[in-house]
Write an enzyme that holds these catalytic residues in place. Structure first.
Site, mmCIF file in Angstrom:
data_model
loop_
_atom_site.group_PDB
_atom_site.id
_atom_site.type_symbol
_atom_site.label_atom_id
_atom_site.label_comp_id
_atom_site.label_asym_id
_atom_site.label_seq_id
_atom_site.Cartn_x
_atom_site.Cartn_y
_atom_site.Cartn_z
ATOM 1 N N ARG A 280 0.868 -1.192 0.000
ATOM 2 C CA ARG A 280 0.000 0.000 0.000
ATOM 3 C C ARG A 280 0.889 1.221 0.000
ATOM 4 N NH1 ARG A 280 -5.043 2.085 3.644
ATOM 5 N NH2 ARG A 280 -6.026 0.587 2.246
ATOM 6 N N HIS B 297 -7.548 0.841 -6.193
ATOM 7 C CA HIS B 297 -7.764 0.095 -4.941
ATOM 8 C C HIS B 297 -8.490 -1.212 -5.300
ATOM 9 C CE1 HIS B 297 -7.946 -0.718 -0.812
ATOM 10 N NE2 HIS B 297 -8.805 0.180 -0.389
ATOM 11 N N GLN C 55 -10.453 -3.582 -2.778
ATOM 12 C CA GLN C 55 -11.716 -2.975 -2.331
ATOM 13 C C GLN C 55 -12.835 -3.304 -3.325
ATOM 14 O OE1 GLN C 55 -12.265 -0.685 0.527
ATOM 15 N NE2 GLN C 55 -14.382 -1.126 -0.026
ATOM 16 N N ASP D 44 -16.629 8.559 -1.164
ATOM 17 C CA ASP D 44 -15.343 8.358 -0.478
ATOM 18 C C ASP D 44 -14.950 9.709 0.117
ATOM 19 O OD1 ASP D 44 -12.805 7.447 0.285
ATOM 20 O OD2 ASP D 44 -11.945 7.627 -1.716
ATOM 21 N N CYS E 121 -16.075 3.046 1.015
ATOM 22 C CA CYS E 121 -14.971 2.139 1.341
ATOM 23 C C CYS E 121 -14.530 2.270 2.799
ATOM 24 C CB CYS E 121 -13.798 2.410 0.410
ATOM 25 S SG CYS E 121 -13.284 4.141 0.398
ATOM 26 N N ARG F 193 -14.039 -7.205 2.890
ATOM 27 C CA ARG F 193 -12.629 -6.971 2.544
ATOM 28 C C ARG F 193 -11.798 -8.202 2.899
ATOM 29 N NH1 ARG F 193 -10.319 -2.239 2.234
ATOM 30 N NH2 ARG F 193 -8.834 -3.486 1.056
#
Ligand code: CP
Ligand code: NVA
Length: 327
Positions: free
Chosen positions: A106, A133, A136, A229, A270, A315
Protein backbone atom coordinates in the site's frame (compact mmCIF):
# COMPACT_ATOMS: atom_id res chain seq x y z
CA UNK A 1 -9.37 -21.11 -13.47
CA UNK A 2 -5.69 -20.98 -12.61
CA UNK A 3 -4.37 -17.71 -11.17
CA UNK A 4 -1.31 -19.17 -9.44
CA UNK A 5 1.70 -16.88 -9.59
CA UNK A 6 -0.32 -13.88 -10.81
CA UNK A 7 0.11 -10.38 -9.38
CA UNK A 8 -3.00 -8.46 -8.37
CA UNK A 9 -2.12 -4.86 -9.23
CA UNK A 10 -5.23 -3.45 -10.92
CA UNK A 11 -8.45 -4.86 -12.35
CA UNK A 12 -7.52 -3.72 -15.86
CA UNK A 13 -5.14 -6.73 -15.85
CA UNK A 14 -7.95 -9.19 -15.11
CA UNK A 15 -10.73 -10.57 -17.34
CA UNK A 16 -14.38 -10.38 -16.23
CA UNK A 17 -14.33 -14.17 -15.73
CA UNK A 18 -11.26 -13.96 -13.49
CA UNK A 19 -12.83 -11.17 -11.41
CA UNK A 20 -16.06 -13.14 -11.04
CA UNK A 21 -14.08 -16.23 -10.10
CA UNK A 22 -12.33 -14.34 -7.25
CA UNK A 23 -15.65 -12.97 -5.97
CA UNK A 24 -17.22 -16.44 -6.04
CA UNK A 25 -14.19 -17.93 -4.31
CA UNK A 26 -14.52 -15.24 -1.61
CA UNK A 27 -18.17 -16.18 -1.07
CA UNK A 28 -17.13 -19.81 -0.73
CA UNK A 29 -14.37 -18.98 1.78
CA UNK A 30 -16.76 -16.73 3.70
CA UNK A 31 -19.21 -19.61 4.01
CA UNK A 32 -16.45 -21.94 5.18
CA UNK A 33 -15.35 -19.43 7.83
CA UNK A 34 -18.94 -18.95 9.08
CA UNK A 35 -19.38 -22.70 9.35
CA UNK A 36 -16.11 -23.15 11.20
CA UNK A 37 -14.55 -25.25 8.41
CA UNK A 38 -10.75 -24.96 8.53
CA UNK A 39 -9.29 -23.71 5.23
CA UNK A 40 -5.57 -23.45 5.86
CA UNK A 41 -4.81 -23.96 2.19
CA UNK A 42 -1.37 -22.33 2.37
CA UNK A 43 -0.08 -23.71 5.64
CA UNK A 44 3.58 -22.89 6.31
CA UNK A 45 3.79 -19.97 3.86
CA UNK A 46 4.58 -16.36 4.83
CA UNK A 47 3.54 -12.99 3.44
CA UNK A 48 5.02 -9.50 3.82
CA UNK A 49 2.65 -6.57 4.23
CA UNK A 50 4.15 -3.22 3.25
CA UNK A 51 2.16 -0.15 4.30
CA UNK A 52 3.60 3.23 3.31
CA UNK A 53 0.18 4.71 4.20
CA UNK A 54 -1.92 3.85 7.26
CA UNK A 55 -4.79 1.35 7.27
CA UNK A 56 -7.35 -0.39 9.44
CA UNK A 57 -9.40 -2.63 7.10
CA UNK A 58 -6.77 -3.61 4.56
CA UNK A 59 -4.08 -4.47 7.07
CA UNK A 60 -6.44 -6.41 9.34
CA UNK A 61 -7.95 -8.20 6.34
CA UNK A 62 -4.55 -9.33 5.09
CA UNK A 63 -3.49 -10.46 8.56
CA UNK A 64 -6.67 -12.36 9.46
CA UNK A 65 -6.99 -13.86 5.98
CA UNK A 66 -3.35 -14.98 6.02
CA UNK A 67 -3.77 -16.59 9.44
CA UNK A 68 -6.97 -18.37 8.32
CA UNK A 69 -5.02 -19.72 5.32
CA UNK A 70 -2.35 -21.02 7.69
CA UNK A 71 0.26 -18.38 6.86
CA UNK A 72 2.54 -16.14 8.87
CA UNK A 73 2.67 -12.35 8.31
CA UNK A 74 5.16 -9.54 8.74
CA UNK A 75 3.76 -6.00 8.88
CA UNK A 76 6.09 -3.24 7.70
CA UNK A 77 4.65 0.09 8.83
CA UNK A 78 5.07 3.47 7.10
CA UNK A 79 8.29 4.21 8.97
CA UNK A 80 9.59 0.80 10.04
CA UNK A 81 11.59 -0.36 7.02
CA UNK A 82 14.29 0.83 4.62
CA UNK A 83 11.90 1.01 1.65
CA UNK A 84 12.32 4.04 -0.55
CA UNK A 85 14.57 5.85 1.91
CA UNK A 86 17.65 3.63 2.00
CA UNK A 87 16.64 0.87 -0.36
CA UNK A 88 15.07 1.00 -3.80
CA UNK A 89 11.82 -0.74 -4.67
CA UNK A 90 13.68 -3.10 -7.00
CA UNK A 91 16.11 -4.15 -4.25
CA UNK A 92 13.29 -4.48 -1.70
CA UNK A 93 11.39 -6.73 -4.09
CA UNK A 94 14.40 -9.01 -4.52
CA UNK A 95 15.05 -9.19 -0.77
CA UNK A 96 11.45 -9.85 0.28
CA UNK A 97 10.66 -12.31 -2.49
CA UNK A 98 13.57 -14.47 -1.38
CA UNK A 99 11.96 -14.85 2.06
CA UNK A 100 8.22 -14.57 1.51
CA UNK A 101 5.62 -16.29 -0.68
CA UNK A 102 3.65 -13.10 -1.40
CA UNK A 103 3.95 -9.33 -0.90
CA UNK A 104 1.21 -6.78 -0.27
CA UNK A 105 1.96 -3.13 -0.99
CA UNK A 106 0.00 0.00 0.00
CA UNK A 107 1.45 3.34 -0.93
CA UNK A 108 1.64 6.15 -3.43
CA UNK A 109 2.02 5.91 -7.22
CA UNK A 110 0.80 2.86 -9.12
CA UNK A 111 4.23 2.71 -10.79
CA UNK A 112 5.73 1.73 -7.40
CA UNK A 113 3.62 -1.40 -7.00
CA UNK A 114 4.19 -2.22 -10.69
CA UNK A 115 7.96 -1.89 -10.15
CA UNK A 116 7.78 -4.07 -7.04
CA UNK A 117 5.97 -6.75 -9.05
CA UNK A 118 8.48 -6.51 -11.88
CA UNK A 119 11.37 -7.39 -9.58
CA UNK A 120 9.53 -9.81 -7.29
CA UNK A 121 9.63 -13.58 -7.83
CA UNK A 122 6.41 -14.00 -5.83
CA UNK A 123 2.91 -12.52 -6.32
CA UNK A 124 2.45 -8.84 -5.41
CA UNK A 125 -0.96 -7.54 -4.30
CA UNK A 126 -2.00 -3.88 -4.46
CA UNK A 127 -3.44 -2.80 -1.10
CA UNK A 128 -4.16 0.73 -2.46
CA UNK A 129 -2.24 3.23 -4.54
CA UNK A 130 -3.16 6.79 -5.51
CA UNK A 131 -4.64 5.43 -8.74
CA UNK A 132 -6.29 2.12 -7.82
CA UNK A 133 -7.76 0.10 -4.94
CA UNK A 134 -8.48 -3.29 -6.55
CA UNK A 135 -9.04 -5.45 -3.45
CA UNK A 136 -11.72 -2.98 -2.33
CA UNK A 137 -13.51 -3.62 -5.64
CA UNK A 138 -13.84 -7.34 -5.01
CA UNK A 139 -15.38 -6.62 -1.58
CA UNK A 140 -17.78 -4.11 -3.13
CA UNK A 141 -18.86 -6.50 -5.88
CA UNK A 142 -19.44 -9.29 -3.34
CA UNK A 143 -21.49 -6.88 -1.20
CA UNK A 144 -23.62 -5.70 -4.14
CA UNK A 145 -24.23 -9.32 -5.10
CA UNK A 146 -25.27 -10.22 -1.56
CA UNK A 147 -27.55 -7.19 -1.17
CA UNK A 148 -29.04 -6.79 -4.65
CA UNK A 149 -28.71 -10.31 -6.02
CA UNK A 150 -26.81 -9.55 -9.23
CA UNK A 151 -24.06 -7.41 -10.77
CA UNK A 152 -24.78 -7.01 -14.49
CA UNK A 153 -26.95 -3.99 -15.21
CA UNK A 154 -26.46 -2.42 -11.75
CA UNK A 155 -26.43 1.37 -11.88
CA UNK A 156 -23.67 2.66 -9.60
CA UNK A 157 -23.43 6.40 -8.99
CA UNK A 158 -20.18 7.67 -7.52
CA UNK A 159 -20.26 11.16 -5.94
CA UNK A 160 -17.15 13.07 -4.88
CA UNK A 161 -13.53 12.92 -6.05
CA UNK A 162 -13.91 10.53 -9.00
CA UNK A 163 -10.35 10.99 -10.33
CA UNK A 164 -8.61 9.18 -7.47
CA UNK A 165 -8.25 5.48 -6.51
CA UNK A 166 -11.89 4.82 -5.66
CA UNK A 167 -13.51 6.60 -8.61
CA UNK A 168 -11.03 5.05 -11.05
CA UNK A 169 -11.40 1.55 -9.66
CA UNK A 170 -15.20 1.62 -9.52
CA UNK A 171 -15.27 2.79 -13.13
CA UNK A 172 -12.95 -0.06 -14.18
CA UNK A 173 -14.85 -2.78 -12.29
CA UNK A 174 -18.17 -1.48 -13.64
CA UNK A 175 -16.83 -1.63 -17.20
CA UNK A 176 -15.47 -5.13 -16.69
CA UNK A 177 -18.65 -6.55 -15.13
CA UNK A 178 -21.31 -4.80 -17.21
CA UNK A 179 -22.47 -2.25 -14.64
CA UNK A 180 -23.57 1.30 -15.46
CA UNK A 181 -21.08 3.65 -13.81
CA UNK A 182 -22.01 7.29 -13.27
CA UNK A 183 -19.47 9.81 -11.97
CA UNK A 184 -21.64 12.54 -10.51
CA UNK A 185 -19.37 15.39 -9.50
CA UNK A 186 -17.92 18.72 -10.54
CA UNK A 187 -16.09 18.52 -13.89
CA UNK A 188 -12.67 18.99 -12.28
CA UNK A 189 -13.17 15.71 -10.41
CA UNK A 190 -14.10 13.55 -13.41
CA UNK A 191 -11.73 10.60 -13.97
CA UNK A 192 -8.87 11.13 -16.41
CA UNK A 193 -9.97 11.19 -20.06
CA UNK A 194 -7.70 8.38 -21.19
CA UNK A 195 -9.00 5.99 -18.52
CA UNK A 196 -12.59 6.98 -19.32
CA UNK A 197 -11.98 6.16 -22.98
CA UNK A 198 -10.45 2.79 -22.12
CA UNK A 199 -13.32 1.97 -19.74
CA UNK A 200 -15.92 2.93 -22.34
CA UNK A 201 -14.36 0.43 -24.75
CA UNK A 202 -14.35 -2.29 -22.09
CA UNK A 203 -17.91 -1.42 -21.02
CA UNK A 204 -19.13 -1.73 -24.61
CA UNK A 205 -17.86 -5.32 -24.70
CA UNK A 206 -19.60 -6.24 -21.45
CA UNK A 207 -22.93 -4.42 -21.70
CA UNK A 208 -22.05 -1.63 -19.27
CA UNK A 209 -21.69 2.12 -19.68
CA UNK A 210 -19.77 5.11 -18.33
CA UNK A 211 -21.52 8.45 -17.76
CA UNK A 212 -20.01 11.66 -16.43
CA UNK A 213 -22.39 14.31 -15.16
CA UNK A 214 -22.37 17.39 -12.93
CA UNK A 215 -26.14 17.19 -12.36
CA UNK A 216 -27.14 15.47 -9.11
CA UNK A 217 -30.76 14.82 -10.13
CA UNK A 218 -29.62 13.30 -13.42
CA UNK A 219 -26.70 11.41 -11.92
CA UNK A 220 -28.67 9.73 -9.16
CA UNK A 221 -31.66 8.82 -11.34
CA UNK A 222 -32.56 5.14 -10.92
CA UNK A 223 -29.33 4.42 -9.07
CA UNK A 224 -29.04 0.99 -7.43
CA UNK A 225 -25.94 2.07 -5.52
CA UNK A 226 -24.80 5.50 -4.39
CA UNK A 227 -21.12 5.42 -3.48
CA UNK A 228 -18.81 8.03 -2.02
CA UNK A 229 -15.34 8.36 -0.48
CA UNK A 230 -13.44 10.96 1.53
CA UNK A 231 -12.93 14.32 -0.20
CA UNK A 232 -9.24 14.41 0.68
CA UNK A 233 -7.26 11.20 0.33
CA UNK A 234 -4.24 9.94 2.24
CA UNK A 235 -1.06 11.70 1.18
CA UNK A 236 -2.80 14.85 -0.10
CA UNK A 237 -1.79 18.17 1.47
CA UNK A 238 -3.89 19.76 4.18
CA UNK A 239 -4.32 22.90 2.07
CA UNK A 240 -6.72 21.22 -0.34
CA UNK A 241 -9.48 20.88 2.28
CA UNK A 242 -10.89 24.34 1.61
CA UNK A 243 -11.35 23.88 -2.15
CA UNK A 244 -12.62 20.32 -1.75
CA UNK A 245 -15.28 21.40 0.72
CA UNK A 246 -16.35 24.22 -1.57
CA UNK A 247 -16.33 22.17 -4.75
CA UNK A 248 -17.61 18.82 -3.50
CA UNK A 249 -20.27 19.91 -0.97
CA UNK A 250 -22.96 19.92 -3.70
CA UNK A 251 -22.14 16.22 -4.16
CA UNK A 252 -22.53 15.21 -0.53
CA UNK A 253 -24.52 11.98 -0.18
CA UNK A 254 -27.56 13.06 1.83
CA UNK A 255 -31.21 11.99 1.85
CA UNK A 256 -31.96 14.30 -1.10
CA UNK A 257 -29.42 12.38 -3.20
CA UNK A 258 -31.56 9.26 -2.75
CA UNK A 259 -34.80 10.94 -3.90
CA UNK A 260 -34.20 10.07 -7.54
CA UNK A 261 -32.60 6.67 -6.85
CA UNK A 262 -34.42 3.33 -6.81
CA UNK A 263 -36.42 2.54 -3.65
CA UNK A 264 -34.07 -0.38 -3.10
CA UNK A 265 -30.89 1.72 -3.54
CA UNK A 266 -28.06 1.08 -1.12
CA UNK A 267 -25.35 3.38 0.22
CA UNK A 268 -21.71 2.31 -0.04
CA UNK A 269 -18.40 3.78 1.16
CA UNK A 270 -14.97 2.14 1.34
CA UNK A 271 -14.43 3.78 4.79
CA UNK A 272 -13.12 5.48 6.82
CA UNK A 273 -15.90 8.11 6.51
CA UNK A 274 -16.44 11.60 7.90
CA UNK A 275 -20.10 11.47 8.91
CA UNK A 276 -19.94 12.95 12.43
CA UNK A 277 -17.63 14.71 14.86
CA UNK A 278 -16.20 11.60 16.48
CA UNK A 279 -12.80 11.88 14.80
CA UNK A 280 -9.89 14.29 15.29
CA UNK A 281 -9.97 15.44 11.67
CA UNK A 282 -13.76 15.71 11.75
CA UNK A 283 -13.53 18.06 14.74
CA UNK A 284 -10.71 20.10 13.14
CA UNK A 285 -12.80 20.58 9.99
CA UNK A 286 -15.74 21.68 12.12
CA UNK A 287 -13.52 24.25 13.80
CA UNK A 288 -12.00 25.51 10.54
CA UNK A 289 -15.02 25.39 8.21
CA UNK A 290 -18.08 24.84 10.40
CA UNK A 291 -19.01 21.52 8.76
CA UNK A 292 -20.16 18.69 11.04
CA UNK A 293 -20.45 16.03 8.32
CA UNK A 294 -18.72 15.81 4.99
CA UNK A 295 -19.03 13.36 2.08
CA UNK A 296 -22.04 11.62 3.67
CA UNK A 297 -24.56 12.73 6.26
CA UNK A 298 -24.83 10.80 9.49
CA UNK A 299 -28.48 10.16 8.62
CA UNK A 300 -27.57 8.25 5.43
CA UNK A 301 -24.54 6.56 7.00
CA UNK A 302 -26.64 5.16 9.85
CA UNK A 303 -29.71 4.39 7.71
CA UNK A 304 -30.95 0.95 6.68
CA UNK A 305 -29.68 1.69 3.14
CA UNK A 306 -26.11 1.73 4.39
CA UNK A 307 -24.13 -1.47 3.81
CA UNK A 308 -20.73 -0.06 4.74
CA UNK A 309 -19.95 -2.56 7.48
CA UNK A 310 -20.86 -5.51 5.25
CA UNK A 311 -18.38 -4.06 2.75
CA UNK A 312 -15.67 -3.85 5.38
CA UNK A 313 -16.25 -7.45 6.50
CA UNK A 314 -16.07 -8.54 2.88
CA UNK A 315 -12.63 -6.97 2.54
CA UNK A 316 -11.28 -9.90 4.55
CA UNK A 317 -13.05 -12.64 2.60
CA UNK A 318 -12.09 -11.18 -0.79
CA UNK A 319 -8.46 -10.51 0.15
CA UNK A 320 -8.34 -14.11 1.33
CA UNK A 321 -9.60 -15.22 -2.08
CA UNK A 322 -6.87 -13.20 -3.84
CA UNK A 323 -4.14 -14.78 -1.73
CA UNK A 324 -5.67 -18.28 -1.91
CA UNK A 325 -5.91 -18.12 -5.71
CA UNK A 326 -2.57 -16.51 -6.57
CA UNK A 327 -0.28 -18.44 -4.20
N1 CP B 1 -11.17 0.86 2.81
C1 CP B 1 -9.89 0.78 3.21
O1 CP B 1 -8.97 0.50 2.43
O2 CP B 1 -9.70 1.02 4.53
P1 CP B 1 -8.28 1.14 5.29
O3 CP B 1 -7.64 2.42 4.81
O4 CP B 1 -8.64 1.17 6.74
O5 CP B 1 -7.45 -0.05 4.92
N1 NVA C 1 -9.42 7.63 -1.40
C1 NVA C 1 -9.11 7.14 -0.08
C2 NVA C 1 -9.46 5.70 0.04
C3 NVA C 1 -9.24 5.10 1.40
C4 NVA C 1 -9.60 3.66 1.49
C5 NVA C 1 -7.62 7.37 0.17
O1 NVA C 1 -6.81 7.10 -0.71
O2 NVA C 1 -7.28 7.85 1.26
Amino acid sequence: MNLKGRDFLKLLDYTPEEIEYLVDLAAELKDKKKRGIVHDLHKGKNVALIFEKTSTRTRCSFEVAAHDLGMGTTYLDPSGSQIGKKESIADTARVLSSMYDGIEYRGYGQEIVEELAKYSKVPVWNGLTNEFHPTQMLADVLTIKEKLGHIKGIRLTYMGDARYNMGNSLMVVSAKLGMHFVACTSEKYFPEEELVKKCREIAAENGGSITLTTDVKEGTRDADVIYTDVWVSMGEPDEVWEERIKELSPYQVNSAAFENAKDTAIFMHCLPAFHDLNTTIGRQIKERFGLSEMEVTDEVFESSRSVVFDESENRMHTIKAVMAATL
